[in-house]
Write a protein that holds these residues in place. Structure first.
Motif, mmCIF file in Angstrom:
data_model
loop_
_atom_site.group_PDB
_atom_site.id
_atom_site.type_symbol
_atom_site.label_atom_id
_atom_site.label_comp_id
_atom_site.label_asym_id
_atom_site.label_seq_id
_atom_site.Cartn_x
_atom_site.Cartn_y
_atom_site.Cartn_z
ATOM 1 N N UNK A 1 12.133 -10.037 25.587
ATOM 2 C CA UNK A 1 13.032 -11.082 25.102
ATOM 3 C C UNK A 1 14.211 -11.261 26.066
ATOM 4 N N UNK A 2 14.773 -10.153 26.516
ATOM 5 C CA UNK A 2 15.891 -10.217 27.465
ATOM 6 C C UNK A 2 15.432 -10.820 28.785
ATOM 7 N N UNK A 3 14.247 -10.432 29.217
ATOM 8 C CA UNK A 3 13.713 -10.980 30.477
ATOM 9 C C UNK A 3 13.589 -12.492 30.403
ATOM 10 N N UNK A 4 13.021 -12.983 29.304
ATOM 11 C CA UNK A 4 12.836 -14.433 29.174
ATOM 12 C C UNK A 4 14.153 -15.164 28.906
ATOM 13 N N UNK A 5 15.165 -14.444 28.456
ATOM 14 C CA UNK A 5 16.461 -15.072 28.287
ATOM 15 C C UNK A 5 17.095 -15.381 29.659
ATOM 16 N N UNK A 6 16.822 -14.528 30.624
ATOM 17 C CA UNK A 6 17.352 -14.744 31.973
ATOM 18 C C UNK A 6 16.420 -15.582 32.842
ATOM 19 N N UNK A 7 15.115 -15.496 32.564
ATOM 20 C CA UNK A 7 14.119 -16.222 33.367
ATOM 21 C C UNK A 7 13.148 -16.890 32.409
ATOM 22 N N UNK A 8 13.057 -18.194 32.502
ATOM 23 C CA UNK A 8 12.234 -18.939 31.556
ATOM 24 C C UNK A 8 10.766 -18.605 31.619
ATOM 25 N N UNK A 9 10.305 -18.107 32.769
ATOM 26 C CA UNK A 9 8.894 -17.790 32.937
ATOM 27 C C UNK A 9 8.748 -16.752 34.046
ATOM 28 N N UNK A 10 7.548 -16.248 34.201
ATOM 29 C CA UNK A 10 7.283 -15.314 35.291
ATOM 30 C C UNK A 10 7.470 -16.006 36.636
ATOM 31 N N UNK A 11 7.084 -17.280 36.714
ATOM 32 C CA UNK A 11 7.277 -18.037 37.954
ATOM 33 C C UNK A 11 8.757 -18.117 38.318
ATOM 34 N N UNK A 12 9.599 -18.319 37.312
ATOM 35 C CA UNK A 12 11.046 -18.365 37.564
ATOM 36 C C UNK A 12 11.549 -17.019 38.092
ATOM 37 N N UNK B 1 1.536 -6.645 43.760
ATOM 38 C CA UNK B 1 1.273 -8.063 43.919
ATOM 39 C C UNK B 1 1.779 -8.856 42.726
ATOM 40 N N UNK B 2 1.913 -10.159 42.905
ATOM 41 C CA UNK B 2 2.397 -11.018 41.820
ATOM 42 C C UNK B 2 1.423 -11.017 40.652
ATOM 43 N N UNK B 3 0.133 -11.136 40.974
ATOM 44 C CA UNK B 3 -0.880 -11.217 39.924
ATOM 45 C C UNK B 3 -1.149 -9.855 39.287
ATOM 46 N N UNK B 4 -0.781 -8.785 39.976
ATOM 47 C CA UNK B 4 -1.160 -7.452 39.514
ATOM 48 C C UNK B 4 -0.186 -6.805 38.554
ATOM 49 N N UNK B 5 0.887 -7.474 38.222
ATOM 50 C CA UNK B 5 1.877 -6.899 37.310
ATOM 51 C C UNK B 5 2.339 -7.959 36.318
ATOM 52 N N UNK B 6 2.510 -7.585 35.064
ATOM 53 C CA UNK B 6 2.909 -8.530 34.032
ATOM 54 C C UNK B 6 4.359 -8.345 33.619
ATOM 55 N N UNK B 7 4.860 -9.282 32.834
ATOM 56 C CA UNK B 7 6.265 -9.237 32.423
ATOM 57 C C UNK B 7 6.541 -8.060 31.498
ATOM 58 N N UNK B 8 5.555 -7.623 30.726
ATOM 59 C CA UNK B 8 5.756 -6.473 29.840
ATOM 60 C C UNK B 8 6.065 -5.221 30.668
ATOM 61 N N UNK B 9 5.281 -5.018 31.717
ATOM 62 C CA UNK B 9 5.478 -3.845 32.565
ATOM 63 C C UNK B 9 6.799 -3.925 33.314
#
Length: 230
Positions: A45-56, A27-35
């Motif tokens: 850092x690389x993830x946020x470089x391509x996507x400004x936020x988890x919503x993005x 689910x969306x709420x059940x997993x974080x950007x670190x994982x």
């Protein structure tokens, strides 16, 4: 490890692919950007470089789903060029594959249920996608000569949505197992009605000016009755 002959995905593609898989499982709420970053063999850092936020990232994943659906529609046109009725039947078969192959259901529908906020950016992607898919199905029904194209499209669309939910709740051997049979029967019924309506139309004759018979008691200019009348 990258298999021989396989072209490695770029970081952005790898993150999207990994996120889609994890979102479906947890689910969306059940997993974080670190994982997600760790599973994608990258860093936050690389993830946020391509996507400004988890919503993005969620929006990007949904747009990836939409791209796959576009490829399916293109496949219908390539496999059955100029034959919309055959394309409609192909839609039913592909729908059955979606229902049977994946017990997690529709990515778009799952996210819509989980993200209840009406102003969430993902909601707009979902609404636009679902509306366009339904409208595209209606156009295909019209091209196939179905008189009540919108009603058939809504019937098939609700059948698919319901089958995918049923697959999640009672399994592949439940009502969803009859998806093709029901879908084909519905198409046949609407197509038969269109043919019957076409052949039941009354014949149209050209309008002609009716001739009014002259009455035997019609009067002449002076108002005198027919000669001989007493």
């Amino acid at each position: 490890m990258v298999e021989c002959g396989m072209v490695p995905l770029k970081p952005r593609e790898r993150i999207i692919s990994t996120a889609r898989d994890l979102f479906r499982k947890h689910g969306i709420r059940g997993i974080g950007v670190d994982a997600i970053a760790e599973a994608a063999d990258t860093n936050k850092m690389t993830l946020y470089r391509h996507f400004g936020s988890k919503d993005d990232l969620v929006v990007a994943c949904l747009r990836d789903v939409a791209g796959e659906a576009e490829a399916v529609w293109n496949g219908f046109e390539q496999d059955y060029p100029g034959d919309p009725l055959a394309q409609l039947h192909a839609w039913v078969r592909v729908g059955a594959e979606c229902v049977g192959d994946d017990g997690r259901g529709c990515d778009m529908a799952n996210v819509a249920v989980e993200l209840a906020e009406s102003d969430h950016p993902a909601r707009h992607v979902i609404e636009d996608f679902k509306t366009e898919q339904r409208n595209r199905l209606a156009r295909l029904c019209r091209d196939a000569g179905i008189a009540k194209a919108d009603l058939l499209a809504d019937t098939l669309w609700l059948l698919l949505e319901g089958a995918r939910v049923s697959r999640q709740s009672v399994g592949v051997k439940g009502p969803c197992a009859h998806f093709i049979t029901i879908g084909e029967a519905v198409i046949a019924a609407f197509a038969r009605e269109a043919v019957e309506r076409k052949h039941s139309r009354p014949l149209q004759y050209p309008a002609t000016k009716a001739k009014v018979p002259r009455s035997r008691r019609s009067t002449a200019r002076g108002g005198t009755a027919l000669k001989g009348a007493r």
